[in-house]
Enzyme design. Structure first.
Site, mmCIF file in Angstrom:
data_model
loop_
_atom_site.group_PDB
_atom_site.id
_atom_site.type_symbol
_atom_site.label_atom_id
_atom_site.label_comp_id
_atom_site.label_asym_id
_atom_site.label_seq_id
_atom_site.Cartn_x
_atom_site.Cartn_y
_atom_site.Cartn_z
ATOM 1 N N ASP A 1 3.738 13.373 -2.325
ATOM 2 C CA ASP A 1 2.398 12.639 -2.724
ATOM 3 C C ASP A 1 1.753 13.346 -3.585
ATOM 4 O OD1 ASP A 1 0.342 10.368 -2.724
ATOM 5 O OD2 ASP A 1 0.514 10.218 -0.691
ATOM 6 N N HIS B 1 -1.941 12.048 -11.619
ATOM 7 C CA HIS B 1 -2.487 11.663 -10.371
ATOM 8 C C HIS B 1 -1.104 11.667 -9.560
ATOM 9 C CE1 HIS B 1 -6.462 9.947 -10.735
ATOM 10 N NE2 HIS B 1 -5.959 9.991 -12.150
HETATM 11 P P1 ADP Z 1 -2.076 6.012 -3.543
HETATM 12 O O1 ADP Z 1 -3.027 6.238 -4.848
HETATM 13 O O2 ADP Z 1 -0.444 6.285 -3.599
HETATM 14 O O3 ADP Z 1 -2.101 4.541 -2.932
HETATM 15 P P2 ADP Z 1 -4.106 7.503 -1.869
HETATM 16 O O4 ADP Z 1 -3.774 7.735 -0.359
HETATM 17 O O5 ADP Z 1 -4.278 8.652 -2.626
HETATM 18 O O6 ADP Z 1 -2.400 6.858 -2.193
HETATM 19 O O7 ADP Z 1 -4.979 6.515 -2.132
HETATM 20 C C1 ADP Z 1 -4.993 5.329 -1.289
HETATM 21 C C2 ADP Z 1 -6.167 4.366 -1.407
HETATM 22 O O8 ADP Z 1 -6.057 3.132 -1.028
HETATM 23 C C3 ADP Z 1 -7.163 5.144 -0.196
HETATM 24 O O9 ADP Z 1 -8.427 5.301 -0.767
HETATM 25 C C4 ADP Z 1 -7.134 3.913 0.668
HETATM 26 O O10 ADP Z 1 -8.209 4.228 1.573
HETATM 27 C C5 ADP Z 1 -6.746 2.737 0.167
HETATM 28 N N1 ADP Z 1 -5.672 2.197 1.006
HETATM 29 C C6 ADP Z 1 -4.580 2.122 1.420
HETATM 30 N N2 ADP Z 1 -4.270 1.285 2.261
HETATM 31 C C7 ADP Z 1 -5.303 0.311 2.357
HETATM 32 C C8 ADP Z 1 -5.527 -0.765 3.120
HETATM 33 N N3 ADP Z 1 -4.488 -1.422 3.696
HETATM 34 N N4 ADP Z 1 -6.570 -1.341 2.838
HETATM 35 C C9 ADP Z 1 -7.719 -0.733 2.034
HETATM 36 N N5 ADP Z 1 -7.520 0.400 1.476
HETATM 37 C C10 ADP Z 1 -6.360 0.954 1.494
#
Ligand code: ADP
Length: 468
Positions: free
Chosen positions: A365, A158
């Site tokens: 990322d 990932h």
């Molecule tokens: P990572 O897997 O590195 O955290 P991604 O952007 O690929 O980054 O995925 C992040 C996921 O987590 C997304 O689906 C996003 O909506 C969720 N997310 C990030 N911040 C929050 C938050 N403050 N509250 C709820 N969900 C969140």
């Protein structure tokens, strides 16, 4: 994949199944696939137990089986907090400076993978197809092969795959790469990651790569790019039905005609939050007309808070947000709204929809799903603008965003300004193009293509021994 084959997913964390939609991303994709075929999902229970008491639990939920294993506190420290998050995570995101390698933690990483394999091996059937997720479980297939298991086993990374010069600094790089060659297929987020993997195998081990076949260590495997997507319709629905709709209206009321920039990220140094905050300050400095009219809402729940690198980073970010507010705030306007909390996805959808600009500027990322969610939550008749880092995997297929170099605060600030000035017609046509990309490669296609490629990969054969 025929019905005869059961799909087995293995990931560090399992579930949730009932609330999968609320957890998003990976959970949704896997639950759909597993439910379809009465599959098995195996991984860590999320709990710790004293040594000797760490148990394997299985339960049936919604037509699929969940099997979870406890870890001891010592395992959690050395494996998850240690080798995974203090060594592999920064290294895979090109941050050698933050990478802390400890032999003892590697030892625990090996041992946890060994325990996972030992427990999983007992649950596997001969016709199972096994899909292993992410860097926590690189050695799993090798451990299963040692137990003479010949099932098809695929691995999906990932995170990004770093350049050979960076990976080469990891003392056990060869051990981990050799372990990868026990899989039949390795999936990456982008073609850039595939290329870096191929280059590393050639350069570091004298292997070869032709098309989608890579050979090294006497073995051959398939590789491919499978960019992970989101459930586009579902996210759009979230933004336009209760409660997303209600949160949207509340946000609009609070904004009282002001425009909002939104950032949503785990509090992680890879997400570029410091430079983003600084860039917002630069934007305000250059554009006095924006004062009183624009806010940045940054939602950043604390993540991996027990690690020093994360605590230090959080303090720095607190300071940076306070600095921008201290410098520009007026008694009736606070430019940065900063929340260290996770929000329900439906709420997030409403907030994305209420924001004129989505600011997604990670330094590096694997993919970045927030960029995709922001786009899916927009009103096609009056969409907001996405400012996106070139170094997010998502940028490879989201060229209609305003792409920026996240190391260049001036460039981010200029993109913020350009987003604010953009005419409706240009916003609509960029949004349309972005939506086309999201629909073309959604989360359903990601899993279907990965599993299909895994089924097509040649069956596993042990390394041929040279005659003496
Ligand atoms: P990572 O897997 O590195 O955290 P991604 O952007 O690929 O980054 O995925 C992040 C996921 O987590 C997304 O689906 C996003 O909506 C969720 N997310 C990030 N911040 C929050 C938050 N403050 N509250 C709820 N969900 C969140």
């Amino acid at each position: 994949m025929s019905r005869a084959h059961r799909l087995v997913a293995v990931s560090n964390r399992v579930g949730p199944v009932k609330g999968a939609a609320a957890a998003g991303g990976l959970a949704v994709a896997l639950v759909d696939a597993l439910r379809e075929r009465g599959g098995l999902w195996f991984g860590w229970s999320g709990r710790t137990a004293p040594p000797g008491k760490a148990r394997l639990r299985t339960e049936k939920v919604d037509g699929m089986t969940l099997a979870t294993l406890d870890l001891t506190q010592q395992e959690l420290d050395g494996f998850y907090n240690g080798f995974c998050n203090n060594c592999l995570w920064p290294l895979l995101h090109f941050r050698i400076d933050l990478t802390k390698f400890e032999r003892r933690q590697l030892e625990t990483y090996r041992r946890v993978n060994w325990r996972f394999a030992q427990a999983l091996a007992k649950l596997l059937r001969p016709d199972d197809v096994v899909w292993v997720h992410d860097f926590q479980l690189i050695p799993l297939a090798e451990e299963l092969r040692k137990r003479r298991l010949r099932q098809r086993i695929g691995f999906f990374l990932h995170t990004p795959f770093p350049p050979t010069e960076i990976l080469g600094t990891l003392p056990p790089h060869e051990e981990l790469m050799r372990a990868l060659f026990a899989y039949d297929l390795i999936g990456f987020q982008t073609t850039d990651d595939v290329r870096r993997f191929q280059e590393h195998v050639r350069h570091a081990y004298g292997g070869s790569a032709r098309g989608d076949t890579v050979s090294a260590f006497g073995r051959e495997l398939k590789v491919g790019a499978f960019p992970i997507g989101i459930d586009v319709d579902q996210f759009h629905r979230y933004a336009f039905t209760v409660p997303g709709n209600r949160e949207f209206s509340r946000m609009r009321q609070v904004l009282r005609g002001r425009d909002q920039f939104i950032g949503v990220d785990r509090l992680d140094y890879s997400k570029g939050l410091l430079r983003r905050m600084d860039a917002f300050g630069r934007y305000l400095e250059k554009h006095p007309k924006a004062h009183g009219n624009v806010i940045l809402l940054q939602v950043a729940p604390v993540s991996r808070g027990s690690l020093e690198s994360y605590r230090d980073f959080r303090l720095e970010l607190d300071r940076e947000a306070a600095r921008v507010n201290g410098r520009f705030a007026r008694f009736d306007w606070t430019p940065v709204h900063y929340l260290n909390r996770a929000l329900p996805r439906r709420t997030l959808a409403g907030l994305y929809r209420a924001s004129r600009v989505g600011v997604v500027t990670p330094m590096r990322d694997g993919m970045n799903l927030v960029a995709k969610e922001y786009v899916a939550a927009q009103d096609p008749a009056d969409p907001g603008v996405l400012v996106l880092s070139r170094f997010a995997g998502a940028a490879q297929r989201m060229k209609a965003a305003l792409l920026v170099n996240p190391y260049d605060g001036e460039e981010i600030a200029e993109a913020m300004h350009r987003a604010m000035e953009m005419r409706p017609q240009e916003r609509r046509s960029r949004h349309e193009e972005l939506m086309k990309g999201l629909n073309e490669y959604d989360v359903g296609r990601w899993r279907v293509e990965f599993v299909a490629a895994l089924m097509k990969a040649p069956a596993w054969r042990p390394v041929a021994r040279k005659p003496r």
